[in-house]
Scaffold this active site. Structure first.
Site, PDB file in Angstrom:
ATOM      1  N   GLU A 209       0.752  -1.294   0.033  1.00 20.09           N
ATOM      2  CA  GLU A 209       0.065  -0.077  -0.150  1.00 20.09           C
ATOM      3  C   GLU A 209       0.899   1.232   0.068  1.00 20.09           C
ATOM      4  O   GLU A 209       1.708   1.555   0.933  1.00 20.09           O
ATOM      5  CB  GLU A 209      -0.765   0.132   1.200  1.00 20.09           C
ATOM      6  CG  GLU A 209      -1.951   1.065   1.364  1.00 20.09           C
ATOM      7  CD  GLU A 209      -2.825   1.416   0.070  1.00 20.09           C
ATOM      8  OE1 GLU A 209      -2.552   2.573  -0.580  1.00 20.09           O
ATOM      9  OE2 GLU A 209      -3.566   0.693  -0.160  1.00 20.09           O
TER      10      GLU A 209
ATOM     11  N   ARG B 268     -27.108  15.616 -15.640  1.00 15.93           N
ATOM     12  CA  ARG B 268     -26.989  15.508 -17.087  1.00 15.93           C
ATOM     13  C   ARG B 268     -28.295  14.846 -17.835  1.00 15.93           C
ATOM     14  O   ARG B 268     -28.741  15.288 -18.686  1.00 15.93           O
ATOM     15  CB  ARG B 268     -25.828  14.505 -17.570  1.00 15.93           C
ATOM     16  CG  ARG B 268     -25.622  14.320 -19.022  1.00 15.93           C
ATOM     17  CD  ARG B 268     -24.505  13.438 -19.594  1.00 15.93           C
ATOM     18  NE  ARG B 268     -24.789  12.137 -18.852  1.00 15.93           N
ATOM     19  CZ  ARG B 268     -23.853  11.116 -18.719  1.00 15.93           C
ATOM     20  NH1 ARG B 268     -22.561  11.340 -19.490  1.00 15.93           N
ATOM     21  NH2 ARG B 268     -23.900  10.004 -18.197  1.00 15.93           N
TER      22      ARG B 268
ATOM     23  N   HIS C 250     -44.824  -0.704  17.520  1.00 17.37           N
ATOM     24  CA  HIS C 250     -45.660   0.623  17.506  1.00 17.37           C
ATOM     25  C   HIS C 250     -45.135   1.480  18.560  1.00 17.37           C
ATOM     26  O   HIS C 250     -44.790   1.012  19.571  1.00 17.37           O
ATOM     27  CB  HIS C 250     -46.904   0.133  17.440  1.00 17.37           C
ATOM     28  CG  HIS C 250     -47.926   1.446  17.279  1.00 17.37           C
ATOM     29  ND1 HIS C 250     -47.914   2.311  16.019  1.00 17.37           N
ATOM     30  CD2 HIS C 250     -48.686   2.203  18.313  1.00 17.37           C
ATOM     31  CE1 HIS C 250     -48.642   3.445  16.431  1.00 17.37           C
ATOM     32  NE2 HIS C 250     -49.143   3.360  17.588  1.00 17.37           N
TER      33      HIS C 250
ATOM     34  N   CYS D 289     -13.217   3.424   1.537  1.00 12.19           N
ATOM     35  CA  CYS D 289     -14.052   3.412   2.584  1.00 12.19           C
ATOM     36  C   CYS D 289     -13.629   4.314   3.739  1.00 12.19           C
ATOM     37  O   CYS D 289     -14.394   4.964   4.148  1.00 12.19           O
ATOM     38  CB  CYS D 289     -14.625   1.953   2.817  1.00 12.19           C
ATOM     39  SG  CYS D 289     -16.058   1.962   4.119  1.00 12.19           S
TER      40      CYS D 289
END
Length: 454
Positions: free
Chosen positions: A34, A202, A442, A42
């Site tokens: 890397e 676009r 609920h 991310c």
């Protein structure tokens, strides 16, 4: 002289990290290469810092609603510089955390940019110019993607999403170019932080590929929040001294949009530059590396996962592809990733999340007569006292022949959290009757999914 490994992983992003650690857990000697910070798109310049900016930008509306709940506040002001600095500090913390995870897993982190010398050899050039030569029977390409900058005059004056995270402050006004999830998410973030936003699109609608009715609900909410959407507008040129500064975006129709900054959210492409794929004989199709269901390229021993394959460019998909590769190749547990039912979310304001087929896709597959579309549209209880929008949208697409729910979409607060659970049910083949038999919780928004008339 080359150093020998069982596996070389190019790229320490989501897919590469998952593959490296899983392979090491099976006893493989693994090197991960890397040249940037560890964590990939991310963690470093995508999902994580963006979501933190979304949270920060939402306080504007929360504070505006506070008086209706009996909270009387004095003068408040937005300080984007503090938010941006805090987000960068969190990204730095996560970078160090992932480095620690690699050490704990026994994976060697090789700092620098890798390029193929042959099908089993990688050359890594470090920041100081030193070079290491690594060799392995198996090499995994997991270098991810990069933002695509349109080929127009002055494109270098605009920012891409990576660069937005590095800003020290925000201009008073910005033009956002694009209609996808990155464009819509940043338009909401910037608007919430007090920036005047004009978004150039676009086509004739936002979020192509998502349910059209759901994308329209997002559009209505964005416009109600003060974001100016200009459809059938593409940039032809950007002029000005520098970015940030006094810039002008000229559209292909000749209309001019003065602003303090431009965000070019015009898509992403696999990051293939510098890999010397031709040196290994790896085939490229368009801008991507094609692979088979086992993640194999055309060259034996070379594999690819994640955004570099440009299939479903989502972090969880890259992670599962990386783990599936390691399980199959090093763990003697062969498996394939199922790309057929993947939940996705747009962290726009309001959120859009979905799993399965859109209404348009389901209609094309089963015909209008073969489907029943159930929907609910209402103001959520959290907005009862402020008495404002946007309304939420919940939607179930049901195949008549089997009664199965083949698509589920939602626009509203916590949409991603709710759809994640719905994805389990749909993945198990749940029918509308299964939803109907589920007792509602609920009061909640999600209960509407199990109380829609049959």
């Amino acid at each position: 002289m080359s150093e020998s490994f069982d596996l070389i992983v190019l790229g320490a992003g989501s897919g590469g990290l998952a593959a490296a650690k899983r392979a090491a857990s099976y006893g493989a000697r693994v090197a991960i290469v890397e040249g940037d910070r560890v964590g990939g798109t991310c963690v470093i310049r995508g999902c994580v810092p963006k979501k933190l900016l979304v949270y920060g930008s939402q306080y504007r509306q929360l504070l505006a609603d506070a008086p209706s709940y009996g909270w009387h506040l004095g003068a408040v002001r937005s300080d984007p510089a503090t938010l941006l600095a805090n987000v960068r500090a969190e990204v730095d913390r996560l970078n160090q955390l992932h480095i620690g995870f690699l050490e704990k897993a026994g994976v060697e982190l090789v700092r620098g940019w890798g390029r193929f010398r042959s099908s089993d050899c990688v050359e890594v050039t470090a920041a100081d110019g030193s070079v290491r030569e690594l060799q392995a029977q198996r090499i995994l390409i997991a270098v991810g993607g990069r933002p695509h900058r349109p080929h127009i005059p002055g494109a270098d004056l605009g920012w891409v999403s990576d660069e937005l995270f590095e800003l020290e402050s925000l201009p008073d006004s910005m033009v956002v170019v694009g209609a996808g999830f990155i464009a819509c998410e940043f338009a909401g973030i910037l608007n919430g932080l007090g920036v005047q936003v004009t978004q150039l699109v676009r086509g004739d609608h936002l979020l192509r590929g998502f349910d059209r009715e759901a994308s329209l609900a997002v559009q209505e909410a964005m416009e109600a929040a003060g974001i100016v959407l200009r459809f059938a507008h593409s940039p032809a040129a950007i002029t000005g001294e520098c970015a940030p500064g006094d810039l002008t975006v000229t559209s292909q129709s000749g209309e001019q949009f003065p602003c303090g900054g431009v965000l070019l959210a015009t898509g992403r492409r696999p990051f293939l530059q510098g890999l010397n794929l031709e040196g290994a004989g790896v085939a490229v199709e368009g801008h991507r590396i094609p692979v088979d269901p086992e993640q194999r390229t055309n060259v034996p021993g070379i594999y690819a996962v994640g955004d570099v394959t440009d299939r479903i460019n989502l972090t969880p998909v890259a992670v599962d592809e990386g783990r599936a590769f390691a399980d199959s190749v090093f763990g003697a547990k062969p498996r394939r990733v199922d790309h057929n039912l993947v939940a996705c979310a747009v962290f726009s304001q309001p959120e859009l999340a979905s799993v399965g087929l859109t209404e348009e896709e389901a209609t094309e597959r089963h015909g209008v007569e073969g489907l029943t579309v159930h929907r609910a549209r209402f103001r959520p209880m959290s907005q009862a006292l402020p008495a404002r929008g946007p309304r939420v949208l919940l939607k179930l697409i049901v195949e008549n022949a089997s009664g199965r729910v083949v698509g589920c979409s939602m626009v509203g607060e916590h949409a991603a959290e709710i759809i994640q659970m719905a994805a389990i049910a749909i993945g198990m083949g749940a029918t509308k009757a299964d939803f109907d038999r589920t007792m509602a919780l609920h009061p909640s928004v999600a209960e509407e999914f199990v109380t829609m008339p049959g």
